[in-house]
Motif scaffolding. Structure first.
Motif, PDB file in Angstrom:
ATOM      1  N   ALA A 206      31.493  65.723 -32.641  1.00 33.99           N
ATOM      2  CA  ALA A 206      32.732  65.361 -31.950  1.00 33.99           C
ATOM      3  C   ALA A 206      33.127  66.452 -30.950  1.00 33.99           C
ATOM      4  O   ALA A 206      33.558  66.164 -29.821  1.00 33.99           O
ATOM      5  CB  ALA A 206      33.845  65.132 -32.966  1.00 33.99           C
ATOM      6  N   ARG A 207      32.980  67.699 -31.361  1.00 29.04           N
ATOM      7  CA  ARG A 207      33.306  68.805 -30.453  1.00 29.04           C
ATOM      8  C   ARG A 207      32.326  68.870 -29.279  1.00 29.04           C
ATOM      9  O   ARG A 207      32.716  69.159 -28.145  1.00 29.04           O
ATOM     10  CB  ARG A 207      33.296  70.123 -31.224  1.00 29.04           C
ATOM     11  CG  ARG A 207      34.547  70.354 -32.037  1.00 29.04           C
ATOM     12  CD  ARG A 207      35.740  70.538 -31.119  1.00 29.04           C
ATOM     13  NE  ARG A 207      36.981  70.638 -31.863  1.00 29.04           N
ATOM     14  CZ  ARG A 207      38.171  70.852 -31.312  1.00 29.04           C
ATOM     15  NH1 ARG A 207      38.267  70.960 -29.999  1.00 29.04           N
ATOM     16  NH2 ARG A 207      39.252  70.918 -32.045  1.00 29.04           N
ATOM     17  N   LEU A 208      31.082  68.601 -29.552  1.00 25.58           N
ATOM     18  CA  LEU A 208      30.090  68.606 -28.474  1.00 25.58           C
ATOM     19  C   LEU A 208      30.346  67.472 -27.486  1.00 25.58           C
ATOM     20  O   LEU A 208      30.140  67.632 -26.274  1.00 25.58           O
ATOM     21  CB  LEU A 208      28.679  68.506 -29.055  1.00 25.58           C
ATOM     22  CG  LEU A 208      28.210  69.707 -29.895  1.00 25.58           C
ATOM     23  CD1 LEU A 208      26.790  69.478 -30.397  1.00 25.58           C
ATOM     24  CD2 LEU A 208      28.282  70.999 -29.086  1.00 25.58           C
ATOM     25  N   ASP A 209      30.812  66.326 -27.993  1.00 22.89           N
ATOM     26  CA  ASP A 209      31.166  65.228 -27.088  1.00 22.89           C
ATOM     27  C   ASP A 209      32.322  65.635 -26.167  1.00 22.89           C
ATOM     28  O   ASP A 209      32.335  65.287 -24.974  1.00 22.89           O
ATOM     29  CB  ASP A 209      31.543  63.985 -27.894  1.00 22.89           C
ATOM     30  CG  ASP A 209      30.324  63.322 -28.538  1.00 22.89           C
ATOM     31  OD1 ASP A 209      29.204  63.539 -28.027  1.00 22.89           O
ATOM     32  OD2 ASP A 209      30.496  62.612 -29.546  1.00 22.89           O
ATOM     33  N   LEU A 210      33.297  66.373 -26.727  1.00 26.70           N
ATOM     34  CA  LEU A 210      34.401  66.862 -25.890  1.00 26.70           C
ATOM     35  C   LEU A 210      33.891  67.835 -24.830  1.00 26.70           C
ATOM     36  O   LEU A 210      34.327  67.800 -23.668  1.00 26.70           O
ATOM     37  CB  LEU A 210      35.456  67.545 -26.768  1.00 26.70           C
ATOM     38  CG  LEU A 210      36.256  66.638 -27.708  1.00 26.70           C
ATOM     39  CD1 LEU A 210      37.166  67.484 -28.602  1.00 26.70           C
ATOM     40  CD2 LEU A 210      37.081  65.637 -26.907  1.00 26.70           C
ATOM     41  N   ALA A 211      32.977  68.704 -25.231  1.00 23.54           N
ATOM     42  CA  ALA A 211      32.419  69.661 -24.270  1.00 23.54           C
ATOM     43  C   ALA A 211      31.654  68.945 -23.165  1.00 23.54           C
ATOM     44  O   ALA A 211      31.779  69.291 -21.980  1.00 23.54           O
ATOM     45  CB  ALA A 211      31.511  70.653 -24.995  1.00 23.54           C
ATOM     46  N   LEU A 212      30.869  67.939 -23.537  1.00 29.80           N
ATOM     47  CA  LEU A 212      30.115  67.183 -22.533  1.00 29.80           C
ATOM     48  C   LEU A 212      31.051  66.436 -21.586  1.00 29.80           C
ATOM     49  O   LEU A 212      30.759  66.282 -20.393  1.00 29.80           O
ATOM     50  CB  LEU A 212      29.168  66.197 -23.223  1.00 29.80           C
ATOM     51  CG  LEU A 212      27.972  66.829 -23.950  1.00 29.80           C
ATOM     52  CD1 LEU A 212      27.243  65.775 -24.787  1.00 29.80           C
ATOM     53  CD2 LEU A 212      27.012  67.456 -22.943  1.00 29.80           C
ATOM     54  N   GLY A 213      32.188  65.967 -22.109  1.00 31.27           N
ATOM     55  CA  GLY A 213      33.146  65.273 -21.256  1.00 31.27           C
ATOM     56  C   GLY A 213      33.811  66.195 -20.245  1.00 31.27           C
ATOM     57  O   GLY A 213      34.285  65.738 -19.197  1.00 31.27           O
ATOM     58  N   ASN A 214      33.854  67.495 -20.541  1.00 29.89           N
ATOM     59  CA  ASN A 214      34.494  68.459 -19.633  1.00 29.89           C
ATOM     60  C   ASN A 214      33.504  69.175 -18.718  1.00 29.89           C
ATOM     61  O   ASN A 214      33.917  69.962 -17.858  1.00 29.89           O
ATOM     62  CB  ASN A 214      35.264  69.508 -20.444  1.00 29.89           C
ATOM     63  CG  ASN A 214      36.503  68.927 -21.086  1.00 29.89           C
ATOM     64  OD1 ASN A 214      37.266  68.202 -20.442  1.00 29.89           O
ATOM     65  ND2 ASN A 214      36.708  69.215 -22.364  1.00 29.89           N
ATOM     66  N   LEU A 215      32.220  68.928 -18.914  1.00 30.70           N
ATOM     67  CA  LEU A 215      31.212  69.547 -18.051  1.00 30.70           C
ATOM     68  C   LEU A 215      30.781  68.559 -16.973  1.00 30.70           C
ATOM     69  O   LEU A 215      30.628  67.360 -17.246  1.00 30.70           O
ATOM     70  CB  LEU A 215      29.994  69.977 -18.878  1.00 30.70           C
ATOM     71  CG  LEU A 215      30.153  71.242 -19.715  1.00 30.70           C
ATOM     72  CD1 LEU A 215      28.928  71.452 -20.596  1.00 30.70           C
ATOM     73  CD2 LEU A 215      30.368  72.462 -18.827  1.00 30.70           C
ATOM     74  N   PRO A 216      30.547  69.045 -15.751  1.00 29.45           N
ATOM     75  CA  PRO A 216      30.693  70.445 -15.314  1.00 29.45           C
ATOM     76  C   PRO A 216      32.036  70.739 -14.649  1.00 29.45           C
ATOM     77  O   PRO A 216      32.239  71.828 -14.139  1.00 29.45           O
ATOM     78  CB  PRO A 216      29.560  70.584 -14.300  1.00 29.45           C
ATOM     79  CG  PRO A 216      29.490  69.226 -13.670  1.00 29.45           C
ATOM     80  CD  PRO A 216      29.851  68.234 -14.754  1.00 29.45           C
ATOM     81  N   GLN A 217      32.971  69.750 -14.642  1.00 27.93           N
ATOM     82  CA  GLN A 217      34.217  69.937 -13.898  1.00 27.93           C
ATOM     83  C   GLN A 217      35.125  70.994 -14.528  1.00 27.93           C
ATOM     84  O   GLN A 217      35.787  71.758 -13.820  1.00 27.93           O
ATOM     85  CB  GLN A 217      34.987  68.605 -13.797  1.00 27.93           C
ATOM     86  CG  GLN A 217      34.355  67.577 -12.872  1.00 27.93           C
ATOM     87  CD  GLN A 217      33.250  66.800 -13.553  1.00 27.93           C
ATOM     88  OE1 GLN A 217      33.001  66.987 -14.754  1.00 27.93           O
ATOM     89  NE2 GLN A 217      32.579  65.928 -12.803  1.00 27.93           N
TER      90      GLN A 217
END
Length: 270
Positions: A206-217
């Motif tokens: 779940a945390r990795l999905d959040l990180a992917l949603g914020n990359l690369p912006q």
């Protein structure tokens, strides 16, 4: 008559002889008087010349004093002060250059360390991929629980290395490669969670999905989610991790061990 003429003759020479002596005396007195007047005149002129010279000297000293009194501050402001200010600025610039050179040297050292750590992670990932491939081939021939558990450990170790390398890529602002590693680690952990049913891995994913949603912006926010996922994997407890995001430090990345598990070598069964 004859006697009178004789007396007159005798008197005339006397008068003629006395006149030159009187004239000489008067001439001497006149010369003495002239000499006295000449001495006084010369003394007066010399005294006047002395006073004039003294006055000139006083005027010169006064002008010199005025020149020093007003000239030195002008010279100080016009010539000496700018030179001193330039020297001070040069000293400050030299100190600043030395500080920048030190910072550049430190950055180069850290960059070399980061690159070395990335290479270590890459070598570890490649080795673990080979080990996992060997284990999977063994599992096809012999479905052994020990081999399956070993495979899960290898997969978790690969995920650690991928996330560690992703953190280093983020520290280098290489957001594209960081996103690729996070995605690979997420897929690997999802496969592992499917096989094991571990709820901790669910929190990590779940945390990795959040990180992917914020990359690369939004790399700063993504690095916070990635840090939380990393801490959950290390602790093995999702409840012990705060939900607030935090920005990881490069020093933590460099001190992280590429592979947190000792993966035993696998010998293929003949």
């Amino acid at each position: 008559m004859a006697d009178n003429e004789s007396e007159d003759r005798n008197i005339i020479p006397v008068e003629e002889e006395a006149m030159p002596a009187l004239a000489d005396k008067n001439q001497a007195e006149d010369e003495s008087k002239e000499e006295k007047e000449s001495f006084l005149s010369r003394f007066g002129r010399a005294f006047i010349n002395f006073l004039r010279a003294l006055l000139r000297l006083v005027l010169i000293l006064a002008l010199f004093g005025i020149l020093i009194f007003y000239g030195l501050p002008y010279i100080q402001r016009t010539f000496i002060a700018p030179v001193e200010e330039n020297a001070s600025r040069m000293s400050e610039l030299e100190n600043e250059i030395a500080r920048l050179q030190t910072e550049v040297a430190e950055m180069n050292h850290r960059l070399i360390t980061v690159e070395t750590t990335i290479e270590t992670h890459s070598a570890s990932i490649q080795k673990l991929e080979e080990i996992q491939a060997t284990i999977e081939s063994e599992l096809q021939a012999n479905n052994n629980s020990v081999l399956l558990e070993l495979k899960h450990e290898v997969m978790l170790a690969r995920a650690f290395d991928m996330l560690g390398r992703a953190r280093l890529y983020l520290s280098q602002s290489n957001f594209g490669l960081a996103q690729e590693d996070v995605q690979s680690a997420r897929d690997l952990l999802f496969e592992l969670q499917t096989e094991t049913g571990d709820e901790v891995l669910t929190q990590v994913i779940a945390r990795l999905d959040l990180a992917l949603g914020n990359l690369p912006q939004f790399p700063v926010v993504a690095s916070g989610d990635l840090e939380i996922a990393w801490q959950i994997l290390i602790s093995g407890e999702a409840s012990a991790i705060s939900t607030s995001t935090s920005t990881p430090f490069v020093e933590d990345f460099l001190t992280a061990t590429p592979t947190p598990f000792d993966v035993p070598s696998v010998t293929p069964t003949p």
